[in-house]
Design an enzyme around this catalytic site. Structure first.
Site, PDB file in Angstrom:
ATOM      1  N   ASP A 186       0.850  -1.197   0.000  1.00  0.00           N
ATOM      2  CA  ASP A 186       0.000   0.000   0.000  1.00  0.00           C
ATOM      3  C   ASP A 186       0.880   1.240   0.000  1.00  0.00           C
ATOM      4  O   ASP A 186       1.835   1.334   0.772  1.00  0.00           O
ATOM      5  CB  ASP A 186      -0.912  -0.026   1.242  1.00  0.00           C
ATOM      6  CG  ASP A 186      -2.026   0.997   1.155  1.00  0.00           C
ATOM      7  OD1 ASP A 186      -1.731   2.199   0.986  1.00  0.00           O
ATOM      8  OD2 ASP A 186      -3.196   0.607   1.246  1.00  0.00           O
ATOM      9  N   ASN A 220     -12.854  -2.702   3.078  1.00  0.00           N
ATOM     10  CA  ASN A 220     -13.816  -1.626   3.276  1.00  0.00           C
ATOM     11  C   ASN A 220     -14.762  -1.646   2.084  1.00  0.00           C
ATOM     12  O   ASN A 220     -14.302  -1.590   0.939  1.00  0.00           O
ATOM     13  CB  ASN A 220     -13.105  -0.271   3.348  1.00  0.00           C
ATOM     14  CG  ASN A 220     -12.093  -0.196   4.489  1.00  0.00           C
ATOM     15  OD1 ASN A 220     -12.315  -0.783   5.550  1.00  0.00           O
ATOM     16  ND2 ASN A 220     -10.994   0.497   4.277  1.00  0.00           N
ATOM     17  N   HIS A 278     -10.420  -5.022  -2.700  1.00  0.00           N
ATOM     18  CA  HIS A 278      -9.088  -5.264  -2.133  1.00  0.00           C
ATOM     19  C   HIS A 278      -9.207  -5.603  -0.661  1.00  0.00           C
ATOM     20  O   HIS A 278     -10.066  -5.063   0.040  1.00  0.00           O
ATOM     21  CB  HIS A 278      -8.160  -4.053  -2.310  1.00  0.00           C
ATOM     22  CG  HIS A 278      -8.757  -2.748  -1.892  1.00  0.00           C
ATOM     23  ND1 HIS A 278      -9.688  -2.065  -2.653  1.00  0.00           N
ATOM     24  CD2 HIS A 278      -8.560  -1.986  -0.787  1.00  0.00           C
ATOM     25  CE1 HIS A 278     -10.033  -0.948  -2.040  1.00  0.00           C
ATOM     26  NE2 HIS A 278      -9.367  -0.877  -0.893  1.00  0.00           N
ATOM     27  N   HIS A 294      -7.019  -5.343   2.770  1.00  0.00           N
ATOM     28  CA  HIS A 294      -5.850  -4.774   3.430  1.00  0.00           C
ATOM     29  C   HIS A 294      -5.252  -5.854   4.324  1.00  0.00           C
ATOM     30  O   HIS A 294      -5.989  -6.527   5.066  1.00  0.00           O
ATOM     31  CB  HIS A 294      -6.259  -3.600   4.326  1.00  0.00           C
ATOM     32  CG  HIS A 294      -6.842  -2.431   3.600  1.00  0.00           C
ATOM     33  ND1 HIS A 294      -6.097  -1.319   3.272  1.00  0.00           N
ATOM     34  CD2 HIS A 294      -8.089  -2.189   3.138  1.00  0.00           C
ATOM     35  CE1 HIS A 294      -6.875  -0.434   2.654  1.00  0.00           C
ATOM     36  NE2 HIS A 294      -8.094  -0.945   2.557  1.00  0.00           N
TER      37      HIS A 294
HETATM   38  P1  5GP Z   1      -9.663   1.795   0.685  1.00  0.00           P
HETATM   39  O1  5GP Z   1      -9.694   3.167   1.326  1.00  0.00           O
HETATM   40  O2  5GP Z   1     -10.396   1.818  -0.650  1.00  0.00           O
HETATM   41  O3  5GP Z   1     -10.111   0.681   1.568  1.00  0.00           O
HETATM   42  O4  5GP Z   1      -8.137   1.505   0.397  1.00  0.00           O
HETATM   43  C1  5GP Z   1      -7.454   1.973  -0.729  1.00  0.00           C
HETATM   44  C2  5GP Z   1      -5.996   1.854  -0.420  1.00  0.00           C
HETATM   45  O5  5GP Z   1      -5.292   1.968  -1.640  1.00  0.00           O
HETATM   46  C3  5GP Z   1      -5.460   2.930   0.506  1.00  0.00           C
HETATM   47  O6  5GP Z   1      -4.900   2.323   1.671  1.00  0.00           O
HETATM   48  C4  5GP Z   1      -4.435   3.672  -0.330  1.00  0.00           C
HETATM   49  O7  5GP Z   1      -3.294   4.051   0.400  1.00  0.00           O
HETATM   50  C5  5GP Z   1      -4.090   2.659  -1.403  1.00  0.00           C
HETATM   51  N1  5GP Z   1      -3.698   3.249  -2.681  1.00  0.00           N
HETATM   52  C6  5GP Z   1      -4.340   4.255  -3.341  1.00  0.00           C
HETATM   53  N2  5GP Z   1      -3.713   4.523  -4.504  1.00  0.00           N
HETATM   54  C7  5GP Z   1      -2.651   3.668  -4.580  1.00  0.00           C
HETATM   55  C8  5GP Z   1      -1.647   3.465  -5.565  1.00  0.00           C
HETATM   56  O8  5GP Z   1      -1.584   4.124  -6.612  1.00  0.00           O
HETATM   57  N3  5GP Z   1      -0.731   2.500  -5.301  1.00  0.00           N
HETATM   58  C9  5GP Z   1      -0.762   1.752  -4.160  1.00  0.00           C
HETATM   59  N4  5GP Z   1       0.202   0.828  -4.021  1.00  0.00           N
HETATM   60  N5  5GP Z   1      -1.708   1.913  -3.210  1.00  0.00           N
HETATM   61  C10 5GP Z   1      -2.648   2.863  -3.422  1.00  0.00           C
END
Ligand code: 5GP
Ligand code: ZN
Length: 137
Positions: free
Chosen positions: A30, A86, A99, A101
């Site tokens: 991440d 989430n 995804h 985490h």
């Molecule tokens: P969510 O908030 O949708 O549960 O998690 C999305 C996750 O994707 C976040 O923890 C964020 O840091 C990660 N993320 C967003 N954009 C990128 C990216 O371009 N590359 C990587 N490796 N992680 C990303």
């Protein structure tokens, strides 16, 4: 190529720091870790969220998330971990591609979740909610 960020990462059109890959899924670091070592596990096929994924994909992702989590404990010295998804903006989803985490937790450096218990006034309230959930399974 659609406009989905994680589809682009899965296809290699956007670079990522990979930790695992097979024909169905990809795990990578991440970019905004809650704890150092925080990884994400995604299906290569686009599903907006866990509800939309097939049982087969959901099961495979959990198996791989577990594999990554165990590797975090062995290789990084994590004392435990959180595996979460989430779903929906209300739950904090910001990327519309399923995804999980995988977040390592270290003694003395653990991420504290704002996990505040709000007990039922009466246990019959839990029973009524359980009946509603059961009726939708
Ligand atoms: P969510 O908030 O949708 O549960 O998690 C999305 C996750 O994707 C976040 O923890 C964020 O840091 C990660 N993320 C967003 N954009 C990128 C990216 O371009 N590359 C990587 N490796 N992680 C990303
Ligand atoms: Zn996608």
């Amino acid at each position: 190529m659609n406009d989905c960020l994680f589809c682009k990462i899965a296809a290699g059109a956007i670079p990522s720091t990979k930790v695992y890959e097979d024909d169905k899924c990809l795990a990578f670091m991440d970019i905004g870790p809650v704890v150092q070592g925080h990884a994400l596990v995604i299906p290569k096929e686009h599903f907006a969220n866990l509800s939309e994924a097939t049982d087969e994909v959901a099961a495979h992702l959990i198996c791989i998330a577990r594999k990554i989590a165990v590797a975090q404990t062995k290789a990084l010295g994590a004392a435990g971990f959180n595996v979460i998804t989430n779903q929906g903006a209300v739950a904090g989803q910001t990327v519309g591609h399923l995804h999980f985490h995988v977040i390592p937790q270290f003694e003395g450096n653990a991420h504290k979740w704002n996990w505040e218990a709000r007990p039922y006034g009466d246990l019959s309230e839990a029973a009524a909610l359980a009946e509603k959930i059961k009726s939708a399974l």
